[in-house]
Scaffold this motif. Sequence first.
Motif, mmCIF file in Angstrom:
data_model
loop_
_atom_site.group_PDB
_atom_site.id
_atom_site.type_symbol
_atom_site.label_atom_id
_atom_site.label_comp_id
_atom_site.label_asym_id
_atom_site.label_seq_id
_atom_site.Cartn_x
_atom_site.Cartn_y
_atom_site.Cartn_z
ATOM 1 N N MET A 210 -16.821 6.995 -5.263
ATOM 2 C CA MET A 210 -16.532 6.764 -6.660
ATOM 3 C C MET A 210 -15.213 5.997 -6.759
ATOM 4 N N ASP A 211 -15.228 4.885 -7.429
ATOM 5 C CA ASP A 211 -14.023 4.091 -7.617
ATOM 6 C C ASP A 211 -13.270 4.594 -8.828
ATOM 7 N N LYS A 212 -11.982 4.778 -8.645
ATOM 8 C CA LYS A 212 -11.137 5.208 -9.745
ATOM 9 C C LYS A 212 -10.115 4.117 -9.995
ATOM 10 N N GLU A 213 -10.097 3.604 -11.213
ATOM 11 C CA GLU A 213 -9.156 2.549 -11.554
ATOM 12 C C GLU A 213 -7.758 3.145 -11.652
ATOM 13 N N MET A 214 -6.808 2.441 -11.040
ATOM 14 C CA MET A 214 -5.428 2.883 -11.067
ATOM 15 C C MET A 214 -4.630 1.966 -11.972
ATOM 16 N N ASN A 215 -3.948 2.526 -12.923
ATOM 17 C CA ASN A 215 -3.071 1.739 -13.767
ATOM 18 C C ASN A 215 -1.674 1.792 -13.170
ATOM 19 N N ILE A 216 -1.211 0.650 -12.692
ATOM 20 C CA ILE A 216 0.090 0.579 -12.043
ATOM 21 C C ILE A 216 1.025 -0.233 -12.916
ATOM 22 N N ASP A 217 2.200 0.314 -13.148
ATOM 23 C CA ASP A 217 3.226 -0.397 -13.892
ATOM 24 C C ASP A 217 3.796 -1.479 -12.977
ATOM 25 N N ASN A 218 3.642 -2.732 -13.371
ATOM 26 C CA ASN A 218 4.091 -3.845 -12.545
ATOM 27 C C ASN A 218 5.585 -3.800 -12.271
ATOM 28 N N ASP A 219 6.373 -3.356 -13.237
ATOM 29 C CA ASP A 219 7.820 -3.279 -13.032
ATOM 30 C C ASP A 219 8.170 -2.278 -11.932
ATOM 31 N N ILE A 220 7.455 -1.163 -11.910
ATOM 32 C CA ILE A 220 7.687 -0.162 -10.868
ATOM 33 C C ILE A 220 7.282 -0.712 -9.512
ATOM 34 N N LEU A 221 6.124 -1.359 -9.454
ATOM 35 C CA LEU A 221 5.651 -1.939 -8.193
ATOM 36 C C LEU A 221 6.651 -2.964 -7.670
ATOM 37 N N ILE A 222 7.122 -3.834 -8.525
ATOM 38 C CA ILE A 222 8.080 -4.865 -8.116
ATOM 39 C C ILE A 222 9.370 -4.221 -7.613
ATOM 40 N N ALA A 223 9.858 -3.213 -8.311
ATOM 41 C CA ALA A 223 11.084 -2.532 -7.897
ATOM 42 C C ALA A 223 10.915 -1.875 -6.524
ATOM 43 N N LEU A 224 9.751 -1.257 -6.314
ATOM 44 C CA LEU A 224 9.490 -0.613 -5.026
ATOM 45 C C LEU A 224 9.424 -1.636 -3.895
ATOM 46 N N GLU A 225 8.816 -2.780 -4.173
ATOM 47 C CA GLU A 225 8.733 -3.837 -3.166
ATOM 48 C C GLU A 225 10.106 -4.449 -2.899
ATOM 49 N N GLU A 226 10.856 -4.722 -3.966
ATOM 50 C CA GLU A 226 12.180 -5.317 -3.797
ATOM 51 C C GLU A 226 13.101 -4.416 -2.981
ATOM 52 N N ALA A 227 12.912 -3.121 -3.094
ATOM 53 C CA ALA A 227 13.731 -2.167 -2.350
ATOM 54 C C ALA A 227 13.398 -2.156 -0.857
ATOM 55 N N ARG A 228 12.300 -2.819 -0.498
ATOM 56 C CA ARG A 228 11.858 -2.865 0.906
ATOM 57 C C ARG A 228 11.623 -4.319 1.321
ATOM 58 N N PRO A 229 12.691 -5.033 1.661
ATOM 59 C CA PRO A 229 12.546 -6.447 2.022
ATOM 60 C C PRO A 229 11.585 -6.689 3.180
ATOM 61 N N VAL A 230 11.353 -5.670 3.990
ATOM 62 C CA VAL A 230 10.454 -5.836 5.132
ATOM 63 C C VAL A 230 9.032 -6.196 4.698
ATOM 64 N N VAL A 231 8.658 -5.916 3.452
ATOM 65 C CA VAL A 231 7.298 -6.234 3.013
ATOM 66 C C VAL A 231 7.179 -7.642 2.450
ATOM 67 N N TRP A 232 8.310 -8.316 2.220
ATOM 68 C CA TRP A 232 8.214 -9.649 1.605
ATOM 69 C C TRP A 232 9.111 -10.711 2.230
ATOM 70 N N ASP A 233 10.143 -10.343 2.967
ATOM 71 C CA ASP A 233 11.083 -11.325 3.512
ATOM 72 C C ASP A 233 10.715 -11.687 4.952
ATOM 73 N N LYS A 234 10.004 -12.798 5.094
ATOM 74 C CA LYS A 234 9.527 -13.228 6.406
ATOM 75 C C LYS A 234 10.647 -13.684 7.329
ATOM 76 N N THR A 235 11.843 -13.885 6.794
ATOM 77 C CA THR A 235 12.958 -14.323 7.640
ATOM 78 C C THR A 235 13.561 -13.176 8.436
#
Length: 66
Positions: free
Chosen positions: A1-26
Amino acid sequence: MDKEMNIDNDILIALEEARPVVWDKTLDIFKGRNTTREAWSQVCCELNEDVKEMESKEKNESRTFA
C-alpha cells in the motif's frame, strides 16, 4: 500500500544543507558511499519524525473539532 508523504520543502532543504556530504561533490567525503548513505538516512529519519509529529497534531486537531 502506497502512502503519500507530505514533506515540507523548507525542512527538507534545511536538513540537506546541514549535511554537505549529500550535495557537495567537491568534498572528498562525498565519494564515501557509506557516509553519504548515513547522511541520507539521518535526513529520512528526521523527516519521518516530523511526519509522525504532524500526524499526531492533525489527529488532535480533528478531535478538537469533532
